[in-house]
Scaffold this motif. Structure first.
Motif, mmCIF file in Angstrom:
data_model
loop_
_atom_site.group_PDB
_atom_site.id
_atom_site.type_symbol
_atom_site.label_atom_id
_atom_site.label_comp_id
_atom_site.label_asym_id
_atom_site.label_seq_id
_atom_site.Cartn_x
_atom_site.Cartn_y
_atom_site.Cartn_z
ATOM 1 N N ARG A 105 44.222 -5.163 -57.666
ATOM 2 C CA ARG A 105 43.742 -6.195 -56.741
ATOM 3 C C ARG A 105 43.458 -5.590 -55.360
ATOM 4 N N ASP A 106 44.369 -4.737 -54.893
ATOM 5 C CA ASP A 106 44.196 -4.097 -53.585
ATOM 6 C C ASP A 106 42.974 -3.191 -53.570
ATOM 7 N N ASN A 107 42.748 -2.450 -54.660
ATOM 8 C CA ASN A 107 41.593 -1.555 -54.732
ATOM 9 C C ASN A 107 40.280 -2.325 -54.638
ATOM 10 N N PHE A 108 40.202 -3.449 -55.320
ATOM 11 C CA PHE A 108 38.994 -4.268 -55.249
ATOM 12 C C PHE A 108 38.810 -4.845 -53.841
ATOM 13 N N THR A 109 39.916 -5.194 -53.198
ATOM 14 C CA THR A 109 39.825 -5.736 -51.835
ATOM 15 C C THR A 109 39.354 -4.673 -50.855
ATOM 16 N N VAL A 110 39.931 -3.489 -50.943
ATOM 17 C CA VAL A 110 39.592 -2.397 -50.019
ATOM 18 C C VAL A 110 38.113 -2.044 -50.113
ATOM 19 N N THR A 111 37.548 -2.083 -51.310
ATOM 20 C CA THR A 111 36.149 -1.680 -51.506
ATOM 21 C C THR A 111 35.169 -2.836 -51.340
ATOM 22 N N GLY A 112 35.662 -3.990 -50.899
ATOM 23 C CA GLY A 112 34.777 -5.133 -50.695
ATOM 24 C C GLY A 112 34.320 -5.779 -51.984
ATOM 25 N N LEU A 113 35.129 -5.634 -53.042
ATOM 26 C CA LEU A 113 34.764 -6.162 -54.350
ATOM 27 C C LEU A 113 35.714 -7.251 -54.829
ATOM 28 N N ALA A 114 36.530 -7.794 -53.942
ATOM 29 C CA ALA A 114 37.518 -8.798 -54.343
ATOM 30 C C ALA A 114 36.856 -10.020 -54.968
ATOM 31 N N HIS A 115 35.616 -10.315 -54.535
ATOM 32 C CA HIS A 115 34.918 -11.492 -55.060
ATOM 33 C C HIS A 115 34.622 -11.386 -56.552
ATOM 34 N N ILE A 116 34.651 -10.173 -57.091
ATOM 35 C CA ILE A 116 34.352 -9.982 -58.508
ATOM 36 C C ILE A 116 35.478 -10.512 -59.393
ATOM 37 N N LEU A 117 36.715 -10.488 -58.894
ATOM 38 C CA LEU A 117 37.861 -10.860 -59.719
ATOM 39 C C LEU A 117 38.019 -12.369 -59.874
ATOM 40 N N ALA A 118 37.403 -13.154 -59.006
ATOM 41 C CA ALA A 118 37.498 -14.611 -59.095
ATOM 42 C C ALA A 118 36.125 -15.164 -59.465
ATOM 43 N N ILE A 119 36.070 -15.948 -60.534
ATOM 44 C CA ILE A 119 34.795 -16.486 -61.010
ATOM 45 C C ILE A 119 34.145 -17.330 -59.916
ATOM 46 N N SER A 120 32.910 -17.000 -59.607
ATOM 47 C CA SER A 120 32.206 -17.661 -58.504
ATOM 48 C C SER A 120 30.728 -17.786 -58.856
ATOM 49 N N GLY A 121 29.934 -18.121 -57.861
ATOM 50 C CA GLY A 121 28.496 -18.243 -58.062
ATOM 51 C C GLY A 121 27.860 -16.959 -58.555
ATOM 52 N N LEU A 122 28.428 -15.808 -58.168
ATOM 53 C CA LEU A 122 27.897 -14.520 -58.614
ATOM 54 C C LEU A 122 27.943 -14.414 -60.136
ATOM 55 N N HIS A 123 29.093 -14.747 -60.722
ATOM 56 C CA HIS A 123 29.249 -14.653 -62.173
ATOM 57 C C HIS A 123 28.336 -15.645 -62.884
ATOM 58 N N MET A 124 28.295 -16.866 -62.357
ATOM 59 C CA MET A 124 27.435 -17.886 -62.946
ATOM 60 C C MET A 124 25.968 -17.480 -62.863
ATOM 61 N N ALA A 125 25.589 -16.867 -61.748
ATOM 62 C CA ALA A 125 24.199 -16.438 -61.570
ATOM 63 C C ALA A 125 23.820 -15.382 -62.603
ATOM 64 N N PHE A 126 24.742 -14.444 -62.874
ATOM 65 C CA PHE A 126 24.445 -13.415 -63.875
ATOM 66 C C PHE A 126 24.356 -14.013 -65.280
ATOM 67 N N ILE A 127 25.248 -14.969 -65.592
ATOM 68 C CA ILE A 127 25.161 -15.636 -66.895
ATOM 69 C C ILE A 127 23.822 -16.348 -67.018
ATOM 70 N N ALA A 128 23.425 -17.039 -65.939
ATOM 71 C CA ALA A 128 22.135 -17.749 -65.950
ATOM 72 C C ALA A 128 20.981 -16.768 -66.096
ATOM 73 N N LEU A 129 21.058 -15.637 -65.395
ATOM 74 C CA LEU A 129 19.973 -14.656 -65.438
ATOM 75 C C LEU A 129 19.845 -14.037 -66.821
ATOM 76 N N VAL A 130 20.977 -13.596 -67.382
ATOM 77 C CA VAL A 130 20.946 -12.963 -68.710
ATOM 78 C C VAL A 130 20.492 -13.964 -69.762
ATOM 79 N N ALA A 131 21.036 -15.182 -69.702
ATOM 80 C CA ALA A 131 20.653 -16.220 -70.670
ATOM 81 C C ALA A 131 19.171 -16.546 -70.558
#
Length: 815
Positions: free
Chosen positions: A242-268
């Motif tokens: 969790r700390d590694n993702f936070t330090v690199t500015g990637l903490a948003h990847i670990l919690a499902i958000s609009g980013l994840h939904m957007a990729f599902i929508a794009l791939v679909a």
């Protein structure tokens, strides 16, 4: 904005929500006013008074927003609410789980609707939500289960320090006012099925099957990452990851958000359009893009339901579905109105979302991308040596995809930087580099594979393990890459908490900076804003580094000790760090001390003083030693094999912090006009002499006296009667204006002879709220009152700040 009236109304509504957070509006008069304004508005429309209508309608939305927020911030509590039946003893409660349990590494959280409170002969029907924390890992309970337990319940409360997380308000916005704690799951029993929604019960049944399938797969690394990205359950992710993702500015990847939904929508959407294009008849008869948009809604909804459709997932689902509907109704180009529509829907369903960091980051990042990306492209096209059409030229060199992703990452990072700094005290200047690599990997491969696994579990259980192991391997590669990125120099750094004024100045500066060619006055306004920003920084730098007063803040750290000393002219010392009242997973340094320091615009601490190596005094110092440029640490020289102490010493050695052993023979030290005297421990430390180990550690506490002109403060650690007997030999040198009460107000300390020598005007008790030791003891409180000492307590007063110029003296309480 008048060609986009929805944006004007949204802004008005959001202002109303903010107003309703602080101001109570009586419902009936406000609804009457709204009705009257609407009638006037209709009259203005009929009379063609457009100006009046333009003013009135936003006012109506402000009032509506205020009333909506009042439902959360000023709720009506019924007479039989569980919060009105709290006692200083265990309560026998029956209730039902209204949400699935939240599993963490070392505990579980249950969300319970209270139904009954039992007494010896009868029961009382009650209402209200309870957040029940259970120690240990794992829980067999499920959504809808009816349970019974005996627990000492409390009203949700905060520690009471500036900059601290407002936990009680966070829960109140969810309708939770009562919390409790059980040591293990053995203390709660399931007694049957409770009231639950059949639809959500069915969805949770599907989620349970997926969860069990993942958990039963043997030797599956990165299980926690897959559960986070598929089920939205982040509690099992290791702290290091969790700390590694936070330090690199990637903490948003670990919690499902609009980013994840957007990729599902794009791939679909890509897959669906690819399939539809195989039929010439469909291509001729239908608008493929619209059909694909309609069909894409279904995998997005499926992913949302599988992820539990929690608050953040629900927001993301609404946002993406709104954008897909915009394509169907030919509004895909008007992205600002589409974004406004999504925000409107979300904040109407959940007005409190406006205060949720995931909501803020989701919408601000999209807004920044929409607004700043064209601006960047325009300015890049003006650079000499680059063609007018910059984007195609760049894509020929580094690829269309990479160029777009870099630009999107930079604009999103710039747009969200103040919000990230405000909530997390982090700025990832080079965060766009890890994002370029990890976001596509997660979005195009790992998340779609997660969704495929969920489908295969139900239609082909024999193939599902193959995809699960593949996804685990790829997730492991992503985790390893993130770990490598943490070593990238300057990838991110800690920052002090920006004020709301500073955040506003930043956004205004960005807006005017990117409009210098469009607006005549933009250049001058941008320069003025820049000057104000520089002036603001200069003010804080001067205030913190050229102050003339001695400022001491006793922090509320629960059942422990911690105090910040701000010497004149910017030197700082922290005496003890608290941390013993909680399990090792709760870092008082990270969650209490550091937020306070950042709120106070403090990035450097010169000295740490550990009175003695007990966890309620040392645990919080680890994070401070690691992150606040500490120069020296003072100790009594006594060591222990306790893990937290060894970790602190490891950090001290790694950071090159000078270790100084102090005792009664240590010469006085002057720090910017303040005399520092060490009165304890003796050269020969207390040990044996009929004392147990704990008492010897307590009696060896460093006792330090600070004197600034006519004012003095005595910090006593946890000294007990044996040490106090030696201290009284100092006679009048013990006399002090302020005493940090020994050992939290224990009867084994605070002897009458010792207090008579100190004779403090002010006494500060550092204690935890309703702590299990019963500190401070009533007899001890009476001893201080007999001396006419004014007493303060961190459990009821919160942080206590004392400011003196050496003559005058003032005390400020946070609560």
């Amino acid at each position: 904005m008048m060609h986009r009236p929805l944006i004007t109304l949204l802004i008005s509504y959001l202002l109303g929500l903010l107003l309703g957070n602080y101001l109570y509006l009586s419902a009936k008069p406000t609804l009457t006013l709204i009705a009257a304004l609407l009638l006037i508005f209709l009259g203005a429309i009929l009379l063609n008074w457009k100006g009046l209508g333009i003013i009135l309608f936003p006012v109506v939305f402000v009032l509506i927003g205020s009333l909506m927020m009042n439902l959360h911030t000023f709720p009506s509590i019924p007479h039989n609410h569980i919060s009105k039946l709290l006692k200083d003893e265990g309560i026998n409660v029956q209730g039902s789980l209204y949400e699935p349990p939240k599993l963490l590494l070392d505990r579980s959280r249950l969300y319970i609707n209270a139904e009954r409170v039992y007494s010896k002969r009868c029961y009382t029907k009650v209402t209200g939500k309870i957040l029940l924390t259970i120690g240990g890992s794992g829980s067999d309970l499920k959504y809808g289960d009816r349970v019974r337990f005996i627990c000492k319940l409390h009203r949700a409360r905060n520690f009471g320090n500036p900059g601290g997380f407002d936990y009680s308000r966070h829960l109140a916005l969810q309708g939770i006012f009562v919390t409790g704690y059980l040591k293990s799951s053995m203390e709660i029993i399931r007694i049957g099925e409770g009231e639950s929604n059949y639809f959500w019960k069915t969805i949770e049944g599907f989620r349970e099957k997926i969860r069990n399938f993942i958990d039963k797969e043997p030797k599956l690394p990165n299980r926690a990452i897959i559960k986070a990205l598929l089920l939205g359950e982040t509690g099992e992710i290791p702290e290091e990851t969790r700390d590694n993702f936070t330090v690199t500015g990637l903490a948003h990847i670990l919690a499902i958000s609009g980013l994840h939904m957007a990729f599902i929508a794009l791939v679909a959407s890509i897959i669906i359009r690819g399939i539809l294009r195989y039929s010439e008849r469909l291509i001729l008869a239908l608008d493929i893009n619209k059909v694909a948009a309609i069909l894409t809604i279904f995998p997005v909804l499926f992913y949302g339901f599988i992820a539990g459709l929690g608050v953040s997932t629900l927001r993301a689902t609404i946002m993406i579905v709104t954008f897909l509907i915009a394509i169907v109704i030919d509004r895909q180009r008007d992205l600002y109105n589409t974004l406004s529509t999504a925000a409107f829907i979300i904040t109407v369903i959940s007005p409190a979302s406006i205060f949720d960091v995931s909501f803020q980051l989701s919408f601000v990042s999209v807004l920044a991308i929409l607004y700043l990306t064209p601006k960047f492209l325009h300015y890049l096209s003006l650079v000499q040596g680059l063609p007018a059409k910059f984007t195609p030229s760049v894509t020929k060199v580094i690829g269309r995809y990479t160029g777009s992703l870099v630009l999107v990452s930079i604009t999103a990072t710039m747009g969200t930087a103040p919000i990230v700094a405000y909530h997390f005290n982090r700025v990832a200047l080079l965060g766009f580099i890890p994002n370029i690599v990890i976001v596509p990997l997660v979005g195009f491969i790992i998340v779609p594979l997660c969704l495929l696994i969920a489908i295969m579990i139900f239609i082909s259980p024999s193939l599902a393990p193959i995809f699960l192991r593949l996804d685990s391997v790829i997730a492991g590669f992503a985790v390893d890459m993130v770990r490598l990125f943490t070593h990238l120099p300057g990838v991110s750094f800690w920052v002090t908490t920006p004020t709301l004024l500073e955040i506003t100045l930043f956004y205004l500066f960005i807006v005017f900076l990117f409009n210098v060619n469009r607006l005549k006055m933009a250049r001058y306004i941008a320069l003025v804003l820049l000057a104000i920003i520089i002036g603001d920084y200069s003010y804080w730098y001067y205030t913190k580094n050229f102050n003339r007063n001695l400022r001491v803040t006793f922090l509320s750290v629960g059942q422990g000790d911690s105090a910040l000393i701000e010497f004149p002219k910017g030197k700082r010392m922290i005496i003890d760090g608290g941390g013993g009242g909680y399990n090792d997973s709760y870092d008082t340094g990270r969650h209490i001390l550091a937020p306070f320091l950042w709120k106070e615009k403090i990035e450097r601490v010169d000295y740490l003083l550990l009175s003695h190596p007990h966890p309620d005094h040392l645990n919080g110092l680890r994070f401070i030693a690691k992150n606040f440029e500490v120069k020296e640490i003072w100790t009594n020289g006594q060591s222990t094999d306790m893990e937290s102490y060894l970790e602190l010493m490891e950090i001290v050695n790694r950071e090159g912090i000078k270790k100084v052993t102090v005792n009664v023979e240590t010469l006085p030290k002057y720090i910017n006009g303040v005399r520092v005297d060490i009165y304890n421990p003796p050269v020969q430390l207390f040990q044996g002499e009929g004392m147990n180990i704990k008492s010897s550690f307590n009696n060896n506490s460093v006792v330090v006296k600070l004197r600034f002109k006519e004012v003095s403060l005595l910090f006593t650690g946890d000294v007990e009667e044996e040490a106090e007997k030696k201290l009284v030999q100092l006679g009048s040198r013990l006399e002090s204006t302020v005493i940090k009460v020994p050992h939290h107000g224990s009867l084994r300390s605070n002897t009458e002879e010792f207090l008579g020598k100190v004779h403090p005007s002010y006494a500060v008790f550092s204690v935890g709220y309703k702590n299990r030791f019963g500190f401070p003891k009533m007899q001890v409180l009476e001893r201080y009152r007999d001396l006419d000492s004014r007493t303060y307590r961190t459990d009821t007063d919160g942080a206590i700040t004392m400011v003196t110029d050496g003559v005058s003296f003032r005390v400020e309480k946070f609560l």
